[in-house]
Design a protein around this motif. Sequence first.
Motif, short mmCIF file in Angstrom:
data_model
loop_
_atom_site.label_atom_id
_atom_site.label_comp_id
_atom_site.label_asym_id
_atom_site.label_seq_id
_atom_site.Cartn_x
_atom_site.Cartn_y
_atom_site.Cartn_z
N UNK B 179 0.81 -1.22 0.00
CA UNK B 179 0.00 0.00 0.00
C UNK B 179 0.85 1.27 0.00
N UNK B 188 -4.61 -2.78 0.28
CA UNK B 188 -4.50 -2.06 1.55
C UNK B 188 -3.46 -2.65 2.48
N UNK B 189 -2.64 -3.54 1.96
CA UNK B 189 -1.70 -4.26 2.81
C UNK B 189 -0.28 -3.81 2.49
N UNK B 190 0.54 -3.68 3.52
CA UNK B 190 1.90 -3.18 3.31
C UNK B 190 2.80 -4.24 2.68
N UNK B 191 3.86 -3.78 2.05
CA UNK B 191 4.84 -4.66 1.41
C UNK B 191 5.37 -5.70 2.39
N UNK B 193 4.07 -7.17 4.84
CA UNK B 193 3.13 -8.26 5.12
C UNK B 193 2.73 -8.98 3.84
N UNK B 194 2.48 -8.21 2.79
CA UNK B 194 1.95 -8.80 1.56
C UNK B 194 2.95 -9.74 0.88
#
Lengths: 376, 376
Positions: B179, B188-191, B193-194
Amino acid sequence: MLVLFALPVESLRGKQSASNPHHCEKRGNKERQLWRFTMALKTPLCDLLACEYPIMNAPMRDLGGPRLAAAVSNAGGFGVIQKQYDTPELFREHVKQTKALTERPFGASFLLSFPYEELLQVCFDEGVPYVSFYWGDIPPVIIERCHQHGVKVGQQVGTVADAVECKEAGVDIIIAQGEEAGGHVIGNVSTMVLVPAVVEAVKPVPVLAAGGIADARGVVAALALGAQGVVLGTRFLATPESDAHDLYKEKLLSASELDTHKSLLWGAAWPDAPHRVLRTGFVEAHSGTEEEGQKPAPPDAPTIGTRIVGGVKKEIKPFQGYTVDQTVEGEMDKLCYFAGQSVGMINELKPAGDIVRELVDGARRLIHGELLAFVP
Amino acid sequence: MLVLFALPVESLRGKQSASNPHHCEKRGNKERQLWRFTMALKTPLCDLLACEYPIMNAPMRDLGGPRLAAAVSNAGGFGVIQKQYDTPELFREHVKQTKALTERPFGASFLLSFPYEELLQVCFDEGVPYVSFYWGDIPPVIIERCHQHGVKVGQQVGTVADAVECKEAGVDIIIAQGEEAGGHVIGNVSTMVLVPAVVEAVKPVPVLAAGGIADARGVVAALALGAQGVVLGTRFLATPESDAHDLYKEKLLSASELDTHKSLLWGAAWPDAPHRVLRTGFVEAHSGTEEEGQKPAPPDAPTIGTRIVGGVKKEIKPFQGYTVDQTVEGEMDKLCYFAGQSVGMINELKPAGDIVRELVDGARRLIHGELLAFVP
């Protein structure tokens, strides 16, 4: 070439440790030391905090108490308690309980928006070697007092500017918290961007990375970004040692990476403080009405649940963001389940000590294996 | 021990390369090969794309044209163009221009929300070996047609579920976009975590990390998270080779990590598609009115600027999110400046080739130096 030759040896060591992380505990001192050596994950922060591994549990109010902090410290990490809603007597009891469960150092954490000075004195009295702060500026006299007692001071920030202020104020350890973190989140910048920027801005002050980290990949990524250690919240919540309600733990295990929401909803006891929570049906139903919850619950507000603090039952009113610990009863669907985006990576409960050991072992194997192979 | 012994040698190599990254280009073939060897940053993705380093520039519409893509490819990375607003003839011209500037492979990228089939045929005709897609589902027949032409297919996603669909559809490379990325952001998820979640879900399909990466720390973090390569947008925008307007480049250099905003504001030509932009005064002034911009500009809407496409001057209406390239004139403060959070790390314009070489060299030094030292 030498590096290539060394690879299989390291990989093997890693695998042996992983297959039976507890084995060392049955071994003699010498063997234990050997195992410790091969398991090392050590940054300068470890010396500063006198711990083996730069792995910390996030302060999680009543969700993470003495049992969790002690388990993290006993495994070589650094446990932290945050029992700020209690009286000094109750807080002292929690510190003593933690000390009874571990001989290793642990820390305590305080929110600057709520009273903490009496509790800080307890830390001094009881020899707690590290305290961290969040949400506001630490008064200079407090930092001074900590240092006079030989206590290291940490502060969690969400911007580079705040990190620089901390450095100038004499803070010893800066925690850079990315927006993907669970619980209260002060900033809008992701861990991937915030950590290297803070590291560069405050060096040589050590930086811990918080937000989005739940496995060894995250640990190594944080170290690559320049952090000297990591803070994990959600991962340590899904442990037998955390005091989260069983229902809460179940929710964590079934949530995906999409199931969190950064909200203002639970603002009745702490207004205008964004917090990342599980996106429950209740959260979805109240989307867009968050402003309403930013004032104290009116006297005639219904009681939607109870919690027990120091043996005393207390009421929970709507939109009070109390942590759903094992003592909570009531309308569970109306309560607040803090969680970070990393919840999507968490699929089983795991003892906190195993988590620490797996992070260390996994980080070692990742660096010596995958990463080195990419740069022969 | 062997690893420790190997450290200084590798560090030295790294430093030599860094001090004069261009030096090799003046050397003979043999020396050049040696330098290439010592500079290697190689993942399986490099074989798939026939490039030296797994470093790609993000598709950036008219901001990144033949010059940028060729510079990235010439330095050993993998350049990508995205000229979807053009006619097939104009697109073919851009492909030919890129081919004239580099003998190395490069790719093209298309938004699935807009027509692309004729342009894809141009890719087949011209032997472009990689095409990537974004924002929607790639029709199975398109993937099939690409594969029949020996063209590798990439797709950018923002969720694990979409990544799994891509894998099942036969996509060759999955780009996991956090995101924090600039431009249009689907998730909507950060690098942090994603990427590991996608890597785990689609293995062995290679994953590229996009979002929040602007330096060697970010590259190594992405590799640690399990990515086989990285996609950088904002960093490559701040280069002499990008076609961003000079004013745009100035804005990038002065922005901090706090100066972006994920918005719907420029929705007149592409509604309901969130995009991260610089938080200009105009963006702040229109906070909360974003819904208004989600329909086409009315016929009587004022013209606020012009841009030149294929030699033809075209009008820009309010809230049309055209990229501010060097041909744009008009009310510059009302235009849309896409940027990711990593803009805070970017303080100087730098040739794209230097960026690629510094990322590779920095990643090598980081892994062989800092990271290995943490896990002796």
